[in-house]
Scaffold this motif. Structure first.
Motif: not given
Length: 301
Positions: A226-228, A236-242, A259-261, A284-288
């Motif tokens: 979750k944010p924060g 893994e989330l960051q790698q997928l976003l990139i 904040v950057n994520t 800003t929350a990715i969610g399932q």
């Protein structure tokens, strides 16, 4: 001094002697598709790009032929009198052997012709193209960015869909674009080209080694992401976003959903508004559901 020939390219189809071109310093890349399965002859150079890439399906790699030096103008764009410069305006051009047309793709598939339908190009082809993009960024400062939308063919043909740049936009553009974006031209190639993925690979994001198999399994999102928050799956989330083209994420890759994520996730939701939380303008929350879609965009199946 920057090299003017790509180290992985053959110069067996070199046209500079007959068409010397204009000197330039490139800052823009334009992607074409040949709409052929073989090497084009380009009217012996009269309509040639800077470079052509053709798939070698046996070895799963792209084979490159370079036709002009990087710092000399190519000839694959229309340049009408009285308007703006196209070929000579700091523009590197690459033709990708294959098609962007869904109808042509179906015809060739039914006929048994081996080819790449570039909107659905295999990972090995995108990875090899990304190596070229990275080299051009390092040697010639073509930015690993793209500020235009690659529309599907045939909507990308002409200018009615609004994707074609104005003269002013073209004169001030740098980064990667398609033939469909260049003024004074009407072609729609390369269609809905996966530019975000190629640029992500070129930046070194989540690019598998030559002998590695890319991750292919869709996984669930942990409730603690979750944010924060700090959680192992944030990495893994960051790698997928990139990898899906929503980076860069300053400070990545970490386990902190900072904040950057959150900014990268918001960009993902802006591109996928149906996945936003109802009533939230900046999500800003990715969610399932969003995490599943993000994995698909990053190449997982």
């Amino acid at each position: 001094m920057a090299s003017q020939t790509y180290p992985l390219a053959s110069t067996s189809q070199w046209f500079e002697d007959d068409y010397p071109g204009s000197p330039m310093t490139v800052n823009t890349g334009v992607i074409h598709t040949t709409e052929t399965t073989g090497w084009p002859d380009y009217d012996d150079g009269a309509s040639a790009p800077t470079m052509t890439a053709r798939p070698d399906f046996d070895d799963e790699k792209l084979v490159f032929r370079q036709h002009f030096p990087i710092n000399k103008s190519a000839r694959a764009l229309v340049n009408a009198p009285g308007g703006v410069q196209t070929n000579t305006l700091n523009c590197f051009q690459i033709e990708l052997t294959g098609t962007c047309d869904p109808d042509t793709h179906e015809e060739w598939k039914d006929s048994g012709y081996a080819h790449i339908f570039w909107p659905e190009a295999p990972e090995w082809a995108l990875r090899d193209l990304a190596k070229l993009f990275a080299w051009l960024a390092d040697e010639h400062d073509i930015p690993l960015t793209s500020d235009v939308e690659f529309l599907s063919y045939p909507d990308s043909y002409g200018s009615a869909s609004g994707q074609r740049m104005s003269f002013s936009e073209w004169n001030n553009y740098s980064g990667w674009a398609g033939h469909q974006h260049v003024p004074e031209n009407d072609h729609g190639d390369p269609g809905s080209f996966p530019i975000k993925k190629v640029l992500a690979y070129a930046k070194g994001a989540n690019v598998p080694d030559e002998d590695d198999e890319p991750s292919s399994s869709i996984v669930s999102l942990a409730s603690g992401v979750k944010p924060g928050a700090t959680h192992p799956q944030v990495r893994e989330l960051q790698q997928l976003l990139i990898a899906a083209g929503y980076g860069p994420i300053k400070g990545a890759v970490t386990t902190y959903y900072g904040v950057n994520t959150q900014e990268a996730v918001a960009r993902f939701h802006d591109a996928n508004p149906k996945l936003k939380t109802t009533g939230v303008s900046r999500d800003t929350a990715i969610g399932q559901a969003g995490f599943v879609e993000l994995q698909k965009e990053a190449g997982r199946r």
